[in-house]
Design a protein around this motif. Structure first.
Motif, mmCIF file in Angstrom:
data_model
loop_
_atom_site.group_PDB
_atom_site.id
_atom_site.type_symbol
_atom_site.label_atom_id
_atom_site.label_comp_id
_atom_site.label_asym_id
_atom_site.label_seq_id
_atom_site.Cartn_x
_atom_site.Cartn_y
_atom_site.Cartn_z
ATOM 1 N N ASP A 182 14.177 -21.733 -19.484
ATOM 2 C CA ASP A 182 12.906 -21.426 -20.141
ATOM 3 C C ASP A 182 12.672 -22.338 -21.336
ATOM 4 O OD1 ASP A 182 12.624 -19.335 -18.350
ATOM 5 O OD2 ASP A 182 13.602 -17.895 -19.684
ATOM 6 N N ASP A 183 11.423 -22.686 -21.573
ATOM 7 C CA ASP A 183 11.013 -23.458 -22.755
ATOM 8 C C ASP A 183 11.685 -24.819 -22.846
ATOM 9 O OD1 ASP A 183 9.504 -21.221 -23.471
ATOM 10 O OD2 ASP A 183 11.128 -20.386 -24.686
ATOM 11 N N PHE A 184 12.088 -25.368 -21.714
ATOM 12 C CA PHE A 184 12.752 -26.671 -21.759
ATOM 13 C C PHE A 184 11.785 -27.763 -22.223
ATOM 14 C CE2 PHE A 184 14.125 -30.618 -19.545
ATOM 15 C CZ PHE A 184 15.322 -30.806 -20.213
ATOM 16 N N LYS A 185 10.547 -27.680 -21.780
ATOM 17 C CA LYS A 185 9.545 -28.671 -22.210
ATOM 18 C C LYS A 185 9.332 -28.587 -23.720
ATOM 19 C CE LYS A 185 4.883 -30.338 -21.188
ATOM 20 N NZ LYS A 185 4.499 -30.506 -22.600
ATOM 21 N N ILE A 186 9.367 -27.377 -24.264
ATOM 22 C CA ILE A 186 9.195 -27.214 -25.714
ATOM 23 C C ILE A 186 10.339 -27.895 -26.464
ATOM 24 C CG2 ILE A 186 9.158 -25.520 -27.599
ATOM 25 C CD1 ILE A 186 7.741 -23.609 -25.698
ATOM 26 N N VAL A 187 11.565 -27.748 -25.951
ATOM 27 C CA VAL A 187 12.726 -28.412 -26.567
ATOM 28 C C VAL A 187 12.543 -29.918 -26.539
ATOM 29 C CG1 VAL A 187 15.204 -28.857 -26.347
ATOM 30 C CG2 VAL A 187 14.319 -26.533 -26.041
ATOM 31 N N ALA A 263 17.203 -18.720 -19.957
ATOM 32 C CA ALA A 263 17.033 -18.984 -18.533
ATOM 33 C C ALA A 263 16.504 -17.762 -17.804
ATOM 34 C CB ALA A 263 18.365 -19.410 -17.913
ATOM 35 N N SER A 264 15.655 -18.026 -16.818
ATOM 36 C CA SER A 264 15.267 -16.994 -15.858
ATOM 37 C C SER A 264 16.200 -17.137 -14.663
ATOM 38 C CB SER A 264 13.818 -17.177 -15.427
ATOM 39 O OG SER A 264 12.952 -17.020 -16.534
ATOM 40 N N ILE A 265 16.850 -16.042 -14.294
ATOM 41 C CA ILE A 265 17.916 -16.096 -13.295
ATOM 42 C C ILE A 265 17.554 -15.205 -12.106
ATOM 43 C CG2 ILE A 265 20.385 -15.737 -12.883
ATOM 44 C CD1 ILE A 265 20.746 -15.875 -15.967
ATOM 45 N N GLY A 266 17.645 -15.751 -10.930
ATOM 46 C CA GLY A 266 17.405 -14.980 -9.716
ATOM 47 C C GLY A 266 18.636 -15.016 -8.831
ATOM 48 N N ALA A 267 19.025 -13.866 -8.291
ATOM 49 C CA ALA A 267 20.236 -13.796 -7.477
ATOM 50 C C ALA A 267 19.980 -13.018 -6.196
ATOM 51 C CB ALA A 267 21.374 -13.136 -8.265
ATOM 52 N N VAL A 268 20.567 -13.487 -5.114
ATOM 53 C CA VAL A 268 20.485 -12.791 -3.833
ATOM 54 C C VAL A 268 21.874 -12.789 -3.209
ATOM 55 C CG1 VAL A 268 19.775 -14.917 -2.649
ATOM 56 C CG2 VAL A 268 19.385 -12.717 -1.556
ATOM 57 N N SER A 269 22.299 -11.630 -2.712
ATOM 58 C CA SER A 269 23.615 -11.483 -2.083
ATOM 59 C C SER A 269 23.448 -10.964 -0.665
ATOM 60 C CB SER A 269 24.492 -10.508 -2.881
ATOM 61 O OG SER A 269 24.709 -10.963 -4.205
ATOM 62 N N ILE A 284 17.645 -19.326 -0.326
ATOM 63 C CA ILE A 284 16.944 -20.025 -1.405
ATOM 64 C C ILE A 284 15.557 -19.415 -1.621
ATOM 65 C CG2 ILE A 284 15.900 -22.225 -2.076
ATOM 66 C CD1 ILE A 284 18.227 -23.646 -0.760
ATOM 67 N N LYS A 285 14.860 -19.115 -0.542
ATOM 68 C CA LYS A 285 13.522 -18.524 -0.647
ATOM 69 C C LYS A 285 13.572 -17.187 -1.392
ATOM 70 C CE LYS A 285 9.600 -16.982 2.164
ATOM 71 N NZ LYS A 285 9.064 -16.843 3.552
ATOM 72 N N ASN A 286 14.535 -16.340 -1.054
ATOM 73 C CA ASN A 286 14.647 -15.036 -1.713
ATOM 74 C C ASN A 286 15.098 -15.171 -3.165
ATOM 75 O OD1 ASN A 286 14.174 -12.607 0.209
ATOM 76 N ND2 ASN A 286 15.303 -14.075 1.460
ATOM 77 N N ALA A 287 15.962 -16.134 -3.445
ATOM 78 C CA ALA A 287 16.382 -16.357 -4.828
ATOM 79 C C ALA A 287 15.222 -16.881 -5.665
ATOM 80 C CB ALA A 287 17.557 -17.335 -4.868
ATOM 81 N N ASP A 288 14.343 -17.678 -5.055
ATOM 82 C CA ASP A 288 13.138 -18.155 -5.747
ATOM 83 C C ASP A 288 12.240 -16.987 -6.144
ATOM 84 O OD1 ASP A 288 13.176 -20.910 -6.159
ATOM 85 O OD2 ASP A 288 12.673 -21.340 -4.077
ATOM 86 N N ILE A 289 12.107 -16.023 -5.234
ATOM 87 C CA ILE A 289 11.308 -14.829 -5.528
ATOM 88 C C ILE A 289 11.911 -14.071 -6.707
ATOM 89 C CG2 ILE A 289 10.617 -12.573 -4.621
ATOM 90 C CD1 ILE A 289 10.495 -13.897 -1.838
ATOM 91 N N ALA A 290 13.254 -13.997 -6.729
ATOM 92 C CA ALA A 290 13.939 -13.301 -7.821
ATOM 93 C C ALA A 290 13.723 -14.014 -9.159
ATOM 94 C CB ALA A 290 15.429 -13.192 -7.514
ATOM 95 N N VAL A 291 13.733 -15.339 -9.152
ATOM 96 C CA VAL A 291 13.477 -16.106 -10.385
ATOM 97 C C VAL A 291 12.065 -15.825 -10.888
ATOM 98 C CG1 VAL A 291 13.151 -18.426 -11.325
ATOM 99 C CG2 VAL A 291 15.141 -17.943 -9.906
ATOM 100 N N TYR A 292 11.107 -15.788 -9.973
ATOM 101 C CA TYR A 292 9.715 -15.506 -10.349
ATOM 102 C C TYR A 292 9.612 -14.152 -11.051
ATOM 103 C CZ TYR A 292 4.717 -14.563 -9.854
ATOM 104 O OH TYR A 292 3.401 -14.246 -10.101
ATOM 105 N N ALA A 294 12.092 -12.635 -12.640
ATOM 106 C CA ALA A 294 12.813 -12.729 -13.912
ATOM 107 C C ALA A 294 11.959 -13.375 -14.988
ATOM 108 C CB ALA A 294 14.112 -13.513 -13.719
ATOM 109 N N LYS A 295 11.062 -14.285 -14.610
ATOM 110 C CA LYS A 295 10.204 -14.974 -15.570
ATOM 111 C C LYS A 295 9.199 -14.029 -16.248
ATOM 112 C CE LYS A 295 10.213 -19.824 -14.214
ATOM 113 N NZ LYS A 295 10.496 -20.245 -15.594
ATOM 114 N N LYS A 296 8.999 -12.863 -15.675
ATOM 115 C CA LYS A 296 8.072 -11.906 -16.269
ATOM 116 C C LYS A 296 8.649 -11.259 -17.527
ATOM 117 C CE LYS A 296 5.941 -10.807 -11.795
ATOM 118 N NZ LYS A 296 5.681 -9.745 -10.791
ATOM 119 N N VAL A 297 9.964 -11.467 -17.756
ATOM 120 C CA VAL A 297 10.641 -10.893 -18.919
ATOM 121 C C VAL A 297 10.886 -11.993 -19.941
ATOM 122 C CG1 VAL A 297 12.683 -9.652 -19.730
ATOM 123 C CG2 VAL A 297 11.744 -9.179 -17.458
ATOM 124 N N THR A 298 10.608 -11.742 -21.202
ATOM 125 C CA THR A 298 10.826 -12.729 -22.262
ATOM 126 C C THR A 298 12.317 -12.886 -22.537
ATOM 127 O OG1 THR A 298 8.714 -12.142 -23.284
ATOM 128 C CG2 THR A 298 10.304 -13.344 -24.648
#
Length: 308
Positions: A182-187, A263-269, A284-292, A294-298
């Motif tokens: 998160d905020d890597f561009k800001i850094v 970081a926004s972290i998404g995990a699938v098992s 990978i597709k399901n982990a991408d959904i999980a990251v999305y 996670a991004k809703k949380v600051t």
């Protein structure tokens, strides 16, 4: 699978022969010489497979002419993928060896073993070690991110596909974790790209200290990373992820600048027995959904999905 080691590493040898006298001679010659021997291993034909070589991190294989075709058939999976580099010495029983199939992905020398001396054997092994080290350098350029030294997408996809196949074959769970910093561009905009690069390196170091040797960390591009956890259930993966989150909660000094890594972290098992139709791209597709999600949380957060 082969690790990103320094060139002057100690070498793990694997000797594959059913000729006891030959094995004893090779074992003694390796130990008598001034070679960087770390270990000398062997096993029966029944025990030999690609996982044996992978787990034991074999660097140089020595086989006699009679069992060499059996070696190829037993480890054809590991030899078929370019991230694995071996140097191989085949000991023949004649000056002209016939019907010995070579590999495109390995340095292979053939030599009549009855004419070998300890001095000549050491010379051959040193030549193979130099070839192996050069292969490692080329492999690192092709399969590892030059900035962070994490695996690149090409290597990660290949390992992921192989681990999915292995998990289904052995009925083992696996976990895939994706990280979006998160905020890597800001850094980058605030401190400059040099600090941004140091942040990526620091993040890699943090995850590397939390993961196990059997896990694979990759930089997929930009500020996106992935962690593959073979033979790991959802509960066990949470232990590793919690360690990473705890480490990310600290403030880091990068070139005299205080930086927080979020970081926004998404995990699938998968379940203990992965479904037969499982493929790496679906993980990978399901982990991408999980990251999305996670991004809703600051701030640093993790979201788990269980699509199975």
């Amino acid at each position: 699978m082969m690790k990103n080691n320094q060139a002057k590493q100690r070498i793990n040898f694997f000797v594959f022969t059913e000729n006891k006298a030959l094995y004893n001679w090779v074992d003694a010659s390796l130990n008598l010489g001034n070679l960087p021997v770390n270990s000398i291993m062997h096993c029966s034909t029944k025990e030999l497979n690609d996982e044996f070589l992978d787990i034991n991190n074999i660097n140089i294989l020595i086989a006699d002419e009679l069992v060499y075709p059996r070696l190829l058939s037993k480890v054809k999976t590991i030899f078929s993928h370019s991230q694995y580099n071996f140097s191989i010495l085949v000991l023949t029983d004649s000056q002209v060896s016939k019907n010995i199939k070579a590999l495109n992905l390995a340095t292979i020398d053939f030599v009549p073993w009855e004419s070998l001396t300890v001095f000549l054997f050491e010379h051959l092994i040193n030549s193979l070690i130099r070839d192996f080290e050069q292969n490692q350098i080329l492999q690192n350029l092709a399969h590892y991110d030059p900035l962070t030294k994490a695996a690149n997408r090409r290597l990660f996809d290949d390992r992921g596909n192989q681990i999915v196949k292995r998990s289904k074959r052995h009925k083992e769970p696996l976990t895939l974790v994706l990280f979006d910093l998160d905020d890597f561009k800001i850094v980058n905009d605030t401190f400059g790209h040099e600090i941004g690069d140091l942040l990526l390196i620091k993040f890699t170091e943090i995850v590397d200290k939390c993961k196990r040797d059997t896990d694979t960390l990759a930089r997929l591009g930009g500020d996106e990373f992935a962690l593959l956890l073979p033979n790991t259930s959802s509960d066990n993966s949470k232990v590793i992820i919690d360690k990473i989150i705890h480490s990310l909660s600290k403030e880091y000094i990068l070139n005299n600048n205080k930086v927080l890594i979020k970081a926004s972290i998404g995990a699938v098992s998968t379940p203990a027995q992965p479904p037969l139709n499982l493929n790496f791209q679906s993980l990978i597709k399901n982990a991408d959904i999980a990251v999305y999600e996670a991004k809703k949380v600051t701030g640093t957060s993790v979201h788990y999905v269980s699509p199975f």
